[in-house]
Design a protein around this motif. Structure first.
Motif: not given
Length: 463
Positions: A20-28, A186-190, A206-209, A251-255
């Protein structure tokens, strides 16, 4: 050839947290270095193909399913970031992995209805070859509407009656969550500020990347389900419960703020079905723990909803109440999907035997209205483009899994997977590979793992 063994594979909770941590880093990294998405995509594809080739035969089915699960969940991420080779790649990659699985592991002869299903798709191609005009490219138009159904048929053929353990099934669901965690990051940073881009109650790019809200919402909804499963079934410690609840909340918030309702409704249905079955099959003491977890889930859900309302200045609430930004009720809650459904059903009535052919209704709408409008509903598309053969296809797709379920009842996610398939094909057709693959997962033969027998040591005889 039918394989009789039950496939097992274990990931520890420590490995899960690390992934999970690795995939958060990949999103960054994807957000900071756009070209990183192509590297990520290439490594992922190469990794799963390599694992399937080199892993021992008794584990190949596991890595076929892990790889398909991962790429299915990553589809919108690679589309929105330009990482994939082409738009429909994930469907073809799933077909490739299933083909490799068939080569190494065979298929069950009892899955023959899905072979019939694949044959029934062919006449629509032949009809399309004579009806599609020059404005629509024959190859791309046919591939667009049939890649999803073919992906479903091949996946169902491979998965039918494949024996796996419940732990492997849980890991398949976990593999769906990893790329969705990357996409959420990625969506939070985008789009860090939702308030700045939400001005109406329409689905928001815009909220969907910067990509299709419907597809993003659908896959984020799948992530909501995957993390809910993890929270209830694979979170033995307080740390893991909080860890998974935080991920679920993000994830729910971004959905929700995509303002595309289909994926969220689909997630709610999946989760509700899962909880009913999970609770119903639990023993008394376990039911008490489940009720405590449900209470925590409800509290977190209310918090997510409140934050979504605040960050969207109430627009999320208006959207789900079918109101515009000023609070006025909208006329069509389906945003035009009902009209498309009716139009395609009329196509079935006019061409009841072989239908109008693959992409035929798109051709008719182009000729009548001058617009190329793709179907949002796979049921009406099957009827209009395949005619009575489409009716037979629906009979196979609906009743074969139910027949399988009557004999094998250990797949706790059976109804959740089918619910996702049916809900998704009714609001997004088969634009993404997820409904095809999750339908196939409902056909897995899940075996309960028996604890090893502990034999008492025999008493030593006196010398």
């Amino acid at each position: 050839m039918r394989v009789k063994s039950t496939y097992r594979y274990r990931f520890t909770n420590d490995a899960y947290v690390a992934l999970v941590v690795l995939h958060i880093l990949m999103g960054i990294f994807i957000n900071m270095i756009p070209q990183f998405s192509k590297l990520y995509f290439s490594v992922v594809c190469a990794f799963f193909i390599f694992k399937i080739i080199v892993t021992p035969k008794h584990e190949k089915v596991i890595w076929v399913l892990f790889g398909a699960s991962y790429l299915v969940a990553a589809e919108s991420l690679f589309r929105m970031t330009g990482g994939g080779l082409f738009y429909e790649f994930s469907k073809y990659f799933v077909i490739l992995l299933m083909g490799m699985g068939m080569f190494y592991d065979g298929i069950s002869g009892k899955g023959y209805p899905y072979f019939i299903y694949l044959i029934l798709l062919v006449p629509a191609v032949l009809v399309a070859s004579t009806t599609l005009g020059y404005d629509l490219n024959f190859r791309t138009s046919v591939a667009f509407v049939l890649s999803g159904p073919v992906c479903l048929g091949i996946s169902a053929l491979y998965c039918y009656d494949k024996k796996i353990s419940r732990d492997v099934l849980l890991q398949i669901v976990a593999f769906m969550s990893y790329p969705l965690i990357t996409m959420t990051t990625h969506l939070f940073l985008f789009n860090p500020s939702v308030k700045e881009v939400l001005t109406s109650t329409g689905s928001n790019f815009a909220t969907s990347g910067g990509f299709g809200p419907n597809q993003v919402s659908t896959l984020l909804g799948l992530g909501m389900f995957a993390l809910t499963v993890r929270f209830f079934m694979k979170s033995p410690s307080l740390f893991l419960k909080i860890f998974n609840l935080v991920l679920l909340a993000a994830i729910s918030f971004r959905a929700l703020v995509t303002l595309s309702r289909g994926g969220v409704f689909g997630a709610v249905i999946m989760i509700a079905v899962f909880l009913v079955i999970f609770y119903g099959g639990a023993k008394f003491r376990q039911k008490q723990k489940i009720m405590v977890s449900i209470f925590l889930l409800v509290i977190v859900s209310m918090l997510i909803w409140t934050v979504s309302l605040t960050q969207s200045s109430g627009l999320v609430g208006n959207r789900y109440a079918n109101e515009d930004a000023l609070g006025r009720e909208k006329g069509d809650i389906s945003t035009g999907r009902v009209d498309l459904f009716v139009n395609e059903f009329e196509g079935f009535q006019e061409h009841p035997f072989l239908g109008v052919g693959a992409s035929g209704m798109k051709q008719e709408r182009l000729e009548e209205d001058g617009n190329i409008v793709a179907s949002h509903n796979e049921v009406s598309r099957l009827l209009s483009e395949h005619g009575l053969l489409g009716v037979l296809i629906l009979v196979i797709l609906i009743f074969k899994p139910l027949d399988f379920r009557s004999r094998h009842r250990n797949n706790i996610f059976f109804y959740s997977f089918l619910a996702f398939w049916f809900a998704t094909i009714n609001h997004s057709a088969m634009r993404i590979a997820a409904p095809a693959f999750l339908y196939a997962l409902s056909l897995l033969h899940v075996k309960n793992e028996k604890p090893p027998l502990r034999r008492k040591p025999s008493p030593k005889l006196p010398a």
